[in-house]
Scaffold this motif. Structure first.
Motif, PDB file in Angstrom:
ATOM      1  N   HIS A  59     -11.178   5.902   3.440  1.00 29.60           N
ATOM      2  CA  HIS A  59     -11.640   4.644   2.841  1.00 29.60           C
ATOM      3  C   HIS A  59     -10.458   3.886   2.240  1.00 29.60           C
ATOM      4  O   HIS A  59     -10.286   2.679   2.454  1.00 29.60           O
ATOM      5  CB  HIS A  59     -12.692   4.943   1.765  1.00 29.60           C
ATOM      6  CG  HIS A  59     -13.148   3.740   1.005  1.00 29.60           C
ATOM      7  ND1 HIS A  59     -13.587   2.592   1.606  1.00 29.60           N
ATOM      8  CD2 HIS A  59     -13.222   3.506  -0.340  1.00 29.60           C
ATOM      9  CE1 HIS A  59     -13.919   1.697   0.677  1.00 29.60           C
ATOM     10  NE2 HIS A  59     -13.690   2.225  -0.509  1.00 29.60           N
ATOM     11  N   TRP A  60      -9.640   4.599   1.491  1.00 29.61           N
ATOM     12  CA  TRP A  60      -8.469   3.956   0.873  1.00 29.61           C
ATOM     13  C   TRP A  60      -7.459   3.550   1.947  1.00 29.61           C
ATOM     14  O   TRP A  60      -6.771   2.539   1.810  1.00 29.61           O
ATOM     15  CB  TRP A  60      -7.809   4.903  -0.145  1.00 29.61           C
ATOM     16  CG  TRP A  60      -8.579   5.052  -1.415  1.00 29.61           C
ATOM     17  CD1 TRP A  60      -9.929   4.905  -1.572  1.00 29.61           C
ATOM     18  CD2 TRP A  60      -8.048   5.363  -2.706  1.00 29.61           C
ATOM     19  NE1 TRP A  60     -10.280   5.112  -2.882  1.00 29.61           N
ATOM     20  CE2 TRP A  60      -9.147   5.400  -3.605  1.00 29.61           C
ATOM     21  CE3 TRP A  60      -6.790   5.639  -3.189  1.00 29.61           C
ATOM     22  CZ2 TRP A  60      -8.984   5.687  -4.963  1.00 29.61           C
ATOM     23  CZ3 TRP A  60      -6.622   5.923  -4.539  1.00 29.61           C
ATOM     24  CH2 TRP A  60      -7.713   5.948  -5.413  1.00 29.61           C
ATOM     25  N   ARG A  61      -7.372   4.365   2.985  1.00 31.51           N
ATOM     26  CA  ARG A  61      -6.425   4.035   4.065  1.00 31.51           C
ATOM     27  C   ARG A  61      -6.839   2.722   4.722  1.00 31.51           C
ATOM     28  O   ARG A  61      -6.017   1.838   4.957  1.00 31.51           O
ATOM     29  CB  ARG A  61      -6.408   5.178   5.086  1.00 31.51           C
ATOM     30  CG  ARG A  61      -5.301   5.058   6.132  1.00 31.51           C
ATOM     31  CD  ARG A  61      -5.146   6.364   6.885  1.00 31.51           C
ATOM     32  NE  ARG A  61      -4.095   6.279   7.882  1.00 31.51           N
ATOM     33  CZ  ARG A  61      -2.792   6.401   7.619  1.00 31.51           C
ATOM     34  NH1 ARG A  61      -2.383   6.582   6.378  1.00 31.51           N
ATOM     35  NH2 ARG A  61      -1.890   6.323   8.578  1.00 31.51           N
ATOM     36  N   GLN A  62      -8.123   2.621   4.972  1.00 31.50           N
ATOM     37  CA  GLN A  62      -8.613   1.396   5.595  1.00 31.50           C
ATOM     38  C   GLN A  62      -8.378   0.193   4.663  1.00 31.50           C
ATOM     39  O   GLN A  62      -7.963  -0.885   5.098  1.00 31.50           O
ATOM     40  CB  GLN A  62     -10.106   1.544   5.883  1.00 31.50           C
ATOM     41  CG  GLN A  62     -10.628   0.522   6.851  1.00 31.50           C
ATOM     42  CD  GLN A  62     -12.122   0.703   7.092  1.00 31.50           C
ATOM     43  OE1 GLN A  62     -12.788   1.527   6.459  1.00 31.50           O
ATOM     44  NE2 GLN A  62     -12.654  -0.068   8.008  1.00 31.50           N
ATOM     45  N   HIS A  65      -4.689  -0.665   4.730  1.00 30.48           N
ATOM     46  CA  HIS A  65      -4.282  -1.234   6.014  1.00 30.48           C
ATOM     47  C   HIS A  65      -4.845  -2.635   6.219  1.00 30.48           C
ATOM     48  O   HIS A  65      -4.288  -3.434   6.973  1.00 30.48           O
ATOM     49  CB  HIS A  65      -4.717  -0.323   7.161  1.00 30.48           C
ATOM     50  CG  HIS A  65      -3.874   0.917   7.266  1.00 30.48           C
ATOM     51  ND1 HIS A  65      -3.937   1.798   8.312  1.00 30.48           N
ATOM     52  CD2 HIS A  65      -2.935   1.427   6.431  1.00 30.48           C
ATOM     53  CE1 HIS A  65      -3.079   2.797   8.125  1.00 30.48           C
ATOM     54  NE2 HIS A  65      -2.466   2.588   6.984  1.00 30.48           N
ATOM     55  N   ASN A  66      -5.945  -2.924   5.547  1.00 31.26           N
ATOM     56  CA  ASN A  66      -6.532  -4.266   5.678  1.00 31.26           C
ATOM     57  C   ASN A  66      -6.045  -5.220   4.595  1.00 31.26           C
ATOM     58  O   ASN A  66      -6.627  -6.280   4.397  1.00 31.26           O
ATOM     59  CB  ASN A  66      -8.067  -4.174   5.621  1.00 31.26           C
ATOM     60  CG  ASN A  66      -8.630  -3.515   6.867  1.00 31.26           C
ATOM     61  OD1 ASN A  66      -7.991  -3.517   7.917  1.00 31.26           O
ATOM     62  ND2 ASN A  66      -9.803  -2.919   6.740  1.00 31.26           N
ATOM     63  N   THR A  67      -5.015  -4.809   3.868  1.00 28.97           N
ATOM     64  CA  THR A  67      -4.498  -5.667   2.792  1.00 28.97           C
ATOM     65  C   THR A  67      -3.015  -5.943   3.064  1.00 28.97           C
ATOM     66  O   THR A  67      -2.129  -5.240   2.573  1.00 28.97           O
ATOM     67  CB  THR A  67      -4.671  -4.962   1.420  1.00 28.97           C
ATOM     68  OG1 THR A  67      -6.022  -4.541   1.294  1.00 28.97           O
ATOM     69  CG2 THR A  67      -4.307  -5.905   0.277  1.00 28.97           C
ATOM     70  N   PRO A  68      -2.724  -6.984   3.838  1.00 28.50           N
ATOM     71  CA  PRO A  68      -1.323  -7.227   4.257  1.00 28.50           C
ATOM     72  C   PRO A  68      -0.357  -7.359   3.091  1.00 28.50           C
ATOM     73  O   PRO A  68       0.797  -6.952   3.201  1.00 28.50           O
ATOM     74  CB  PRO A  68      -1.432  -8.544   5.048  1.00 28.50           C
ATOM     75  CG  PRO A  68      -2.836  -8.605   5.523  1.00 28.50           C
ATOM     76  CD  PRO A  68      -3.657  -7.930   4.468  1.00 28.50           C
ATOM     77  N   GLY A  98       3.929  -4.397  11.143  1.00 26.62           N
ATOM     78  CA  GLY A  98       2.662  -4.856  11.707  1.00 26.62           C
ATOM     79  C   GLY A  98       1.575  -5.000  10.671  1.00 26.62           C
ATOM     80  O   GLY A  98       0.680  -5.839  10.804  1.00 26.62           O
ATOM     81  N   ARG A  99       1.645  -4.195   9.623  1.00 21.36           N
ATOM     82  CA  ARG A  99       0.571  -4.224   8.625  1.00 21.36           C
ATOM     83  C   ARG A  99       0.650  -5.436   7.708  1.00 21.36           C
ATOM     84  O   ARG A  99      -0.295  -5.720   6.981  1.00 21.36           O
ATOM     85  CB  ARG A  99       0.590  -2.934   7.806  1.00 21.36           C
ATOM     86  CG  ARG A  99       0.049  -1.777   8.622  1.00 21.36           C
ATOM     87  CD  ARG A  99       0.100  -0.465   7.910  1.00 21.36           C
ATOM     88  NE  ARG A  99      -0.206   0.593   8.870  1.00 21.36           N
ATOM     89  CZ  ARG A  99       0.353   1.779   8.873  1.00 21.36           C
ATOM     90  NH1 ARG A  99       1.244   2.089   7.967  1.00 21.36           N
ATOM     91  NH2 ARG A  99       0.013   2.673   9.769  1.00 21.36           N
ATOM     92  N   SER A 100       1.774  -6.123   7.684  1.00 21.50           N
ATOM     93  CA  SER A 100       1.890  -7.283   6.799  1.00 21.50           C
ATOM     94  C   SER A 100       1.518  -8.598   7.488  1.00 21.50           C
ATOM     95  O   SER A 100       1.511  -9.649   6.854  1.00 21.50           O
ATOM     96  CB  SER A 100       3.314  -7.386   6.252  1.00 21.50           C
ATOM     97  OG  SER A 100       4.231  -7.510   7.323  1.00 21.50           O
ATOM     98  N   VAL A 101       1.202  -8.516   8.792  1.00 22.04           N
ATOM     99  CA  VAL A 101       0.825  -9.740   9.523  1.00 22.04           C
ATOM    100  C   VAL A 101      -0.385 -10.364   8.828  1.00 22.04           C
ATOM    101  O   VAL A 101      -1.322  -9.659   8.464  1.00 22.04           O
ATOM    102  CB  VAL A 101       0.473  -9.386  10.993  1.00 22.04           C
ATOM    103  CG1 VAL A 101      -0.072 -10.608  11.722  1.00 22.04           C
ATOM    104  CG2 VAL A 101       1.704  -8.845  11.714  1.00 22.04           C
ATOM    105  N   PRO A 102      -0.446 -11.643   8.582  1.00 20.02           N
ATOM    106  CA  PRO A 102       0.487 -12.703   9.001  1.00 20.02           C
ATOM    107  C   PRO A 102       1.405 -13.167   7.873  1.00 20.02           C
ATOM    108  O   PRO A 102       1.956 -14.256   7.965  1.00 20.02           O
ATOM    109  CB  PRO A 102      -0.479 -13.832   9.360  1.00 20.02           C
ATOM    110  CG  PRO A 102      -1.562 -13.701   8.316  1.00 20.02           C
ATOM    111  CD  PRO A 102      -1.695 -12.221   8.013  1.00 20.02           C
ATOM    112  N   LEU A 103       1.557 -12.367   6.855  1.00 18.37           N
ATOM    113  CA  LEU A 103       2.260 -12.850   5.662  1.00 18.37           C
ATOM    114  C   LEU A 103       3.786 -12.851   5.844  1.00 18.37           C
ATOM    115  O   LEU A 103       4.321 -12.092   6.648  1.00 18.37           O
ATOM    116  CB  LEU A 103       1.898 -11.969   4.461  1.00 18.37           C
ATOM    117  CG  LEU A 103       0.430 -11.955   4.080  1.00 18.37           C
ATOM    118  CD1 LEU A 103       0.205 -11.054   2.881  1.00 18.37           C
ATOM    119  CD2 LEU A 103      -0.066 -13.355   3.771  1.00 18.37           C
ATOM    120  N   PRO A 104       4.482 -13.663   5.065  1.00 16.75           N
ATOM    121  CA  PRO A 104       5.945 -13.671   5.110  1.00 16.75           C
ATOM    122  C   PRO A 104       6.515 -12.361   4.573  1.00 16.75           C
ATOM    123  O   PRO A 104       5.886 -11.705   3.745  1.00 16.75           O
ATOM    124  CB  PRO A 104       6.337 -14.822   4.175  1.00 16.75           C
ATOM    125  CG  PRO A 104       5.113 -15.587   3.912  1.00 16.75           C
ATOM    126  CD  PRO A 104       3.959 -14.663   4.123  1.00 16.75           C
TER     127      PRO A 104
END
Lengths: 445, 179
Positions: A59-62, A65-68, A98-104
């Motif tokens: 749950h925490w992993r998801q 991973h969903n928080t760029p 890849g996990r930070s997409v789309p942020l700078p």
């Protein structure tokens, strides 16, 4: 006074939907959980931090991973060839980015003489539109990054880049690339660190608010560059001196209207430094630092030239001088033409001697020098000061609260708020300690 | 002094500058102005408010203002600071070695209480002071995140990763160590 009903209404209005009856960890709203994650990660250990949190449960992993934004903190990327586990490094880097997409993103590229790993560089170049801050760092002294790298960077889309640090060394020459590439694709760039070897460098100079400029060519090139930087607020300029006291050609005054802070460091054998000031106007300049610590010759200071500059920069409140061969008269003259000066910091400045100290002595009948001065820092001043003279001057600019309260008029000078002396010994130390006991805000190191 | 009323109708009297560390309460006080009326906190129970604001037996060299939340009828003095007071980063840094011990005691609460405290801290908007305690490693100088095993133990979380995920995690850690 408000009624209880008013308070109650306010609370109803401001209440969140949160309930506090749920007991399972899963019931904590995801936004709150992510908020806690953000607060728990520190910049210095953010890679380990975010991994630890993402490795607690699925749950925490998801959630991570969903928080760029959890994956966008400053990252150092080792671009050097020859890493034994390059595959693992590349995969890990790729996943991370890849996990930070789309942020700078904010990257520091580590370079070295072993060469540049093309695969890692390719991975980095792929996300160039997302670079917000890019720094180049060299792992070995005296090694210079290849000009081909600068050329590759200049060819990228750099839509988000706000801060570019190309290092403090010039790029090494390349037969196929005789000139520094043109960076004309930096719509958001505000901050630049660069070493130039000529004045022909294409950068969006006019949009910069911060510039750190190392000039490996004659100092006139630095002036040519500054002339294009109309919007600078902070500048750190590192140049050599001039061979003579005059500029080689007539030059219009360069007016930097917004310049607030100027750090100017001279190095090398050429001894004339004041030509720099002869063509600069900085009406908003508040902080001026002059660093002569890397000069290898007796510097030459033209008093009149600096005074003219001070008339074009009348708002200097902080003056810092490190080393240098000014005379006591040079410093006294500079202080006379700095009506707003509030803070003075001197390091290894033998020209701050008894004569200057005496000039700062405040007497009611004489118009005082530097009337706003309330902050004085002296680092390791050699043995040019007499304890009693310094103590007398300091005491002449100090009043206790009760003394101030009983005065009929305001003193002609500001009262000390901060005095710091480093390297004082013997009688100097003792006298300063006496003043400290009398209430002067002195720090002795 | 400000009077707070919890969801179970218990009243707490405290000094204004202390409760204002909660952004929610600070905003309330700014909006309603000076008032003698109690401020209801319908989402916070008395047991949680006590835990968030009352000191435990902690390190003694911590700043002693002697002022913290107490029930209206009693004034308790203690040398340690309640979490609601822990505002200054400088102070926090100075007290790094103490925090670990303090945390150990502070977090020794049952799971029900732990979640209620987190939610209440969020509700009161003092999460920056409180929530991160749970995930940070007080034994580290920079207070990085606790190891996953510790976090699992603290929150009673089951490690439910698949073997594939475990393999991925192993690779991640190799990269983190190698970088």
């Amino acid at each position: 006074m408000q009624s209880k009903a008013d308070i109650g209404r306010f609370i109803e209005d401001s209440d969140s939907e949160l309930g506090i009856s749920s007991l399972a960890i899963d019931s904590i709203p995801i936004e709150l959980l992510v908020g806690i994650f953000k607060l728990s990660i520190h910049d210095n250990t953010h890679v380990e931090g975010v991994f630890r949190i993402s490795q607690v449960c699925s749950h925490w992993r998801q959630a991570t991973h969903n928080t760029p934004c959890l994956w966008t903190r400053p990252l150092r990327v080792d671009l050097r060839k020859g890493r034994p586990s390059q595959g693992v490094y590349l995969d890990g880097l790729s996943s991370w980015l890849g996990r930070s997409v789309p942020l700078p993103v904010n990257l520091t590229l580590l370079l070295g003489s072993s060469g540049i790993s093309e695969r890692i560089l390719e991975e980095i170049l792929k996300i160039s539109p997302r670079w917000q801050c890019l720094r180049l760092r060299v792992a070995e002294v005296l090694w210079r990054p290849p000009l081909s790298l600068a050329s590759l960077l200049a060819e990228c889309r750099l839509d988000s880049l706000e801060k570019l640090d190309l290092g403090r060394e010039a790029f090494s020459k390349d037969i196929n690339l005789p000139a520094f590439p043109h960076f004309d694709n930096l719509p958001r760039l505000k901050s630049l660190t660069i070493c130039i070897e000529s004045s022909v460098v294409c950068m969006p100079w006019a949009q910069l608010t911060y510039l750190r400029l190392e000039c490996d060519s004659p100092p006139d090139d630095a002036l040519d560059t500054l002339a294009q930087c109309a919007n600078l607020a902070v500048a750190s300029i590192h140049i050599s001196g001039w061979e003579s006291g005059e500029l080689t050609a007539h030059r219009d005054i360069i007016t930097l209207t917004n310049l607030d802070t100027l750090f100017l460091a001279f190095s090398g054998l050429n001894k004339y430094v004041t030509p720099f000031f002869g063509c600069l106007a900085a009406p908003a300049l508040a902080t001026l630092t002059l660093d002569f610590s890397s000069m290898y010759s007796d510097m030459q200071w033209t008093r009149a030239c600096f005074v003219d500059f001070q008339l074009r920069a009348p708002n200097i409140t902080r003056l810092k001088i490190y080393f240098g061969d000014l005379t006591p008269e040079d410093l006294t003259t500079a202080l006379q033409h700095a009506p707003s000066l509030a803070e003075l910091e001197l390091k290894y400045c033998s020209f701050f001697d008894d004569a200057v100290v005496s000039a700062l002595y405040c007497e009611d009948v004489v118009k005082p020098l530097a009337p706003c001065l309330h902050y004085l820092v002296l680092h390791l001043i050699p043995k040019v000061l007499t304890a009693d003279i310094l103590a007398g001057m300091l005491a002449s600019r100090w009043w206790t609260d009760s003394e101030l309260a009983t005065r009929l008029d305001l003193p002609a000078v500001a009262r000390w708020t901060y005095l710091k002396f480093t390297g004082f010994r013997g009688q100097l130390w003792d006298r300063m300690a006496d003043l400290q006991r009398e209430g002067l805000p002195i720090r002795l190191r | 002094m400000v009077l707070l009323v919890t969801s179970d109708n218990e009243q707490f009297q405290t000094e204004k500058d202390i409760v204002e560390r909660s952004v929610l309460i600070k905003n309330m006080l700014e909006d309603v102005g000076e008032s003698d009326q109690p401020i209801p906190l319908p989402n916070v129970s008395s047991s949680v408010l006590k835990k968030v604001t009352q000191p435990s037996t902690g390190p003694t060299e911590i700043d002693v203002r002697g002022r913290y939340l107490s029930t209206a009828s009693t004034t308790v003095e203690s040398p340690s600071r309640p979490p609601i007071l822990e505002q200054s980063q400088d102070e926090t840094r100075k007290r790094t070695t103490d925090i670990s011990e303090w945390d150990q005691k502070f977090i020794t609460v049952d799971q029900e209480m732990l979640f209620e405290i987190i939610l209440a801290a969020n509700y009161l908007d003092i999460k920056s002071l409180l929530c991160r305690r749970w995930l940070q490693d007080g034994s580290q100088h920079d207070q990085g995140a606790r190891p996953p095993e510790e976090i699992r133990k603290l929150f009673n979380i089951v490690n439910d990763f698949t073997p594939e995920e475990e393999a991925q995690i192993k690779k991640e850690n190799e990269w983190a160590e190698d970088r």
